[in-house]
Design an enzyme around this catalytic site. Structure first.
Site, short mmCIF file in Angstrom:
data_model
loop_
_atom_site.label_atom_id
_atom_site.label_comp_id
_atom_site.label_asym_id
_atom_site.label_seq_id
_atom_site.Cartn_x
_atom_site.Cartn_y
_atom_site.Cartn_z
N ASN A 183 0.82 -1.21 0.00
CA ASN A 183 0.00 0.00 0.00
C ASN A 183 0.86 1.26 0.00
OD1 ASN A 183 -2.34 -1.50 0.11
ND2 ASN A 183 -2.73 -1.14 2.28
N ARG A 197 -11.28 -3.39 -14.13
CA ARG A 197 -10.19 -4.31 -13.81
C ARG A 197 -10.74 -5.72 -13.95
NH1 ARG A 197 -6.39 -0.96 -11.42
NH2 ARG A 197 -7.21 0.74 -10.13
N ARG A 232 -5.62 2.55 -13.20
CA ARG A 232 -4.22 2.66 -12.81
C ARG A 232 -3.59 1.30 -12.54
NH1 ARG A 232 -4.43 6.24 -8.64
NH2 ARG A 232 -4.14 8.01 -10.03
N HIS A 287 -16.02 3.94 -14.56
CA HIS A 287 -15.81 3.17 -13.34
C HIS A 287 -17.03 2.34 -12.97
CE1 HIS A 287 -14.88 2.80 -8.88
NE2 HIS A 287 -13.74 2.41 -9.44
N TYR A 305 -12.32 -9.05 -1.59
CA TYR A 305 -13.08 -7.81 -1.38
C TYR A 305 -14.53 -8.14 -1.10
CZ TYR A 305 -9.24 -5.20 -3.65
OH TYR A 305 -8.02 -4.65 -3.99
N ARG A 335 -13.74 2.70 5.11
CA ARG A 335 -12.54 1.90 5.34
C ARG A 335 -11.27 2.72 5.30
NH1 ARG A 335 -11.83 -0.58 0.75
NH2 ARG A 335 -9.86 0.41 0.26
N HIS A 358 -15.28 -3.22 0.63
CA HIS A 358 -15.20 -2.49 -0.62
C HIS A 358 -16.55 -2.03 -1.16
CE1 HIS A 358 -14.21 -2.03 -5.03
NE2 HIS A 358 -13.16 -1.45 -4.50
#
Length: 722
Positions: free
Chosen positions: A64, A386, A416, A446, A479, A575, A603
């Site tokens: 991270n 993704r 990204r 997204h 997730y 979170r 998530h």
């Protein structure tokens, strides 16, 4: 007595009555993220977790932090270089933020080293050793030498550092070793560098019943005499480099695909953001690195411990099941099994919501696979943000196109660190006959949605899947996200309008159900918040529950402040980053913020509005969304907000998922008004939401068993326990 642990509190105390009009009403985004990563790191010391899982948390905190430095901190450094004085919402200049971030990163790095030292000692007690200089016996040493000569020596390339040899390029996340040598024959000094190829394993395991590991850099240093015969080694230093890894879109980019292919190459040569030095680094070698790497605004970290904490993930793979979480197998929705695996029949009967990872992501794959082979399916439209490296979703879309169906895939090139993989998927999809769309130049797509059009009877029926997470089978096992299936005609019409907006820039004049950013998602949220404010002023029950990953948008935060000032009771489960300052009298005294960090990564995104009745109730307005509470999600991305109208799904999202998040005590942290987080700790009635969902099946996926007497423990809100 409550067991508490507070993370760093780099924020100033409230100033009182003037706070509502000042930038001090917000926390700094970057420092809030660092506080989040410190909570992740704290789980590495959580004695309730098995040892290797604690090591995994340490590795995650390292990974991270690396990404944060190469993206967010690189962005600050870039602003300073370009003399951009953009003030953050909390009133800090880029230079002030960079200085504060560097201070906090150094504190976290020291915490990581201390945590690693503690875990390393505990690992020894469990038969797992990570060695450095210490010897391990004749057989072990012989094996290490043979491994080095056969697998390491042929791959590495020593390079002299002198005027005749240009300084080599060091890739981002690259680890290198500088050796200070003297030639034996004449005593002349020589500086040599070895860059460790990233294809080599980070740690090498010595065969045998005892797990003995050695880092690849230590293995090279141990056998340095084989690399430099005829030289005396005076010393060495291990270093690591992180570079700016962000990609900026140019407004005049004529071809996104070509632009990203070149941008990915440029990213590999970005400015150095972090130089990490291990051990007693030779001053001459350090000065050489400083001069050659161009360390403008870079952070230099000197440590006596391990560099590259993310690499510890390799040790977690050790086959010691007793030192890991008990394996968990996701359930497959009973509703679909009752229809012999026919997803369309199950969805036609009633809407379904699936909660991953407790329920299998395979049902999403099966939905698309069934669509691909069903002769009555006419068209499939799919967004891909993704999808992973081995994507069953992409394979299903290719199979559908090859079967002659009309298939459209919106592939987001701006995801990204997935740009390269998404370019590969786009190429494969196009070769199979899929119509590939790259969306908007300025906005990321997204939203997570699938649309399947099927011939039925005299007409067509549209089946939709909405997700709060990505179409990624690996992350779907880690997730927690929601997958919502519906054949509601209104949803189908709106999704058709959404795809027309993305593919043809045809902005929908109206929608029946969906709110879409950047068109009207923000407006929908504001209208719902304002309705709660009106109810509070009329003396009706007024409350907001929301769950998201991040909350940074100042206008949305101010709207929530206004709701609190009107008396609306607000509980936020966030979170990660939270720029809202809770618990301030006259500003946010009715707002509670908690963060949940545990076995699974929270998530999903949910909004719940009381709508005149005490939460939870069937009168509440419930939404699921792909968007976080960030300006980019509300203004610069294509996102979806979907109301939940089906009664069973409504009960599940509000009375199971959302309520369990509020009730959790074992994995929860409470955000204080000064910016520090305090672990909830021990209490009279502990509750672990991950354990609850691993044991108890969902409502909408249970089918006939919902009324068969096999009860799921009903959750109830104890007022005042949040």
């Amino acid at each position: 007595m409550l067991e508490t642990r507070e993370t760093a509190t780099p924020f100033s105390e409230p100033d009182g009555g003037d706070l509502a009009a000042s930038s001090s009403r917000y926390f700094n985004r970057e420092l809030s993220w660092l506080a989040f990563n410190e909570r992740v790191l704290a789980e590495a010391e959580n004695q309730r977790y098995p040892l290797l899982e604690r090591l995994r948390f340490l590795s995650i905190s390292g990974s991270n932090l690396d990404e944060f430095m190469t993206v967010r901190v690189a962005g600050l450094a870039g602003q300073i270089r370009r003399q951009i004085e953009e003030i953050s919402i909390d009133g800090m200049t880029p230079s002030q933020q960079l200085a504060a971030v560097h201070d906090e990163v150094l504190k976290i790095e020291a915490l990581q080293q201390q945590t690693w030292a503690n875990l390393k000692t505990e690992l020894v007690g469990c038969g797992i050793r990570v060695i450095g200089d210490e010897r391990i016996g004749v057989q072990g040493e012989r094996w290490l030498k043979e491994y080095f000569l056969e697998h390491i020596m042929p791959v590495i390339t020593p390079q002299a550092i002198d005027p005749a040899h240009p300084f080599p390029f060091v890739a981002s996340n690259g680890i290198g070793i500088l050796f200070s040598l003297n030639r034996v024959v004449d005593g002349s000094p020589v500086m040599e560098m070895i860059l460790i190829p990233q294809a080599l394993p980070r740690f090498v395991r010595v065969p045998g019943p005892e797990a003995i590991y050695m880092s690849v850099e230590d293995l090279i240093c141990r056998h340095v005499e084989h690399i430099f015969p005829g030289f005396k080694v005076n010393g060495h230093g291990v270093f690591r480099v992180l570079r700016d890894s962000d990609i900026e879109i140019e407004e005049d980019a004529e071809d996104l695909v070509r632009y990203y292919r070149t941008a990915i190459q440029r990213r590999r040569r970005g400015m150095v953001i972090v130089l990490q030095l291990q051990g007693r680094f030779d001053p001459v070698a350090e000065e050489l690195l400083r001069a050659q790497l161009g360390l403008d605004r870079a952070l230099i970290i000197k440590t006596g411990g391990l560099i590259g904490m993310a690499g510890l993930a390799a040790l977690v793979e050790e086959d010691r099941p007793e030192l890991k979480f008990e394996p968990y197998s996701p359930r497959y929705p009973e509703r679909i099994l009752e229809h012999d695996g026919d997803c369309f029949a199950a969805i036609r009967e009633k809407d379904i919501v699936i909660q991953h990872p407790y329920e299998s992501f395979e049902v999403v794959i099966d939905f698309l696979r069934q669509a691909a082979r069903d002769p009555d399916v006419i068209a499939i439209k799919q967004t891909l943000y993704r999808a992973g490296k081995q994507s069953a979703v992409v394979s299903a879309l290719i199979a559908a196109a090859e079967a002659g169906k009309s298939v459209t895939a919106v592939v987001e090139l701006k995801a990204r660190f997935d740009e390269e993989q998404n370019l590969l998927w786009a190429s494969q999809l196009e070769r199979a006959g899929v119509q590939v769309i790259y969306g908007f130049v300025d906005w990321k797509t997204h939203a997570k949605v699938s649309m399947v059009v099927r011939r039925e009877g005299e007409g067509n029926r549209t089946y939709c899947h909405f997700g709060t997470g990505n179409y990624h089978p690996i992350t779907a096992r880690i997730y927690t996200d929601l997958s919502y299936f519906t054949a509601d005609p209104a949803a189908g019409r709106d999704v058709g309008r959404l795809f027309n907006f993305i593919t043809g820039y045809v902005e929908p004049k109206k929608t029946d159900l969906l709110s879409i950013s950047p068109i009207n998602l923000r407006t929908t949220l504001y209208n719902c918040i304002d309705a709660e404010i009106a109810n509070a002023r009329e003396g009706k029950p007024a409350a907001i529950w929301a769950k998201m990953n991040s909350l940074t948008d100042p206008d949305l935060i101010d709207r929530l402040y206004a709701a609190s000032q009107a008396g609306v009771e607000i509980v936020l489960v966030i979170r990660g980053i939270c720029c809202l300052r809770p618990g301030i009298s006259g500003l946010s005294e009715h707002i509670t913020v908690k963060s949940i960090i545990g076995r699974f990564l929270e998530h999903g995104r949910i909004w719940a509005f009381a709508n005149g009745k005490d939460l939870p109730s069937r009168r509440a307005r419930i939404f699921i969304t792909s968007a976080d509470g960030m300006s980019r999600n509300l203004d610069r991305r294509v996102e979806l907000l979907l109301p939940i109208r089906n009664r069973t799904v409504h009960d599940q999202v509000l009375g199971q998922v959302m309520l369990a998040n509020l009730l959790d005590t074992e994995q929860s942290w409470i955000l204080n008004s000064d910016g520090g987080y305090e672990r909830v700790g021990e209490c009279e009635n502990p509750f672990n939401l991950h354990r609850y969902f691993m044991i108890n099946p969902s409502l909408s996926g249970r089918g006939a068993s919902l009324t068969s007497g096999r009860k799921v423990p009903k959750l109830s809100l104890r007022r005042g326990n949040i």
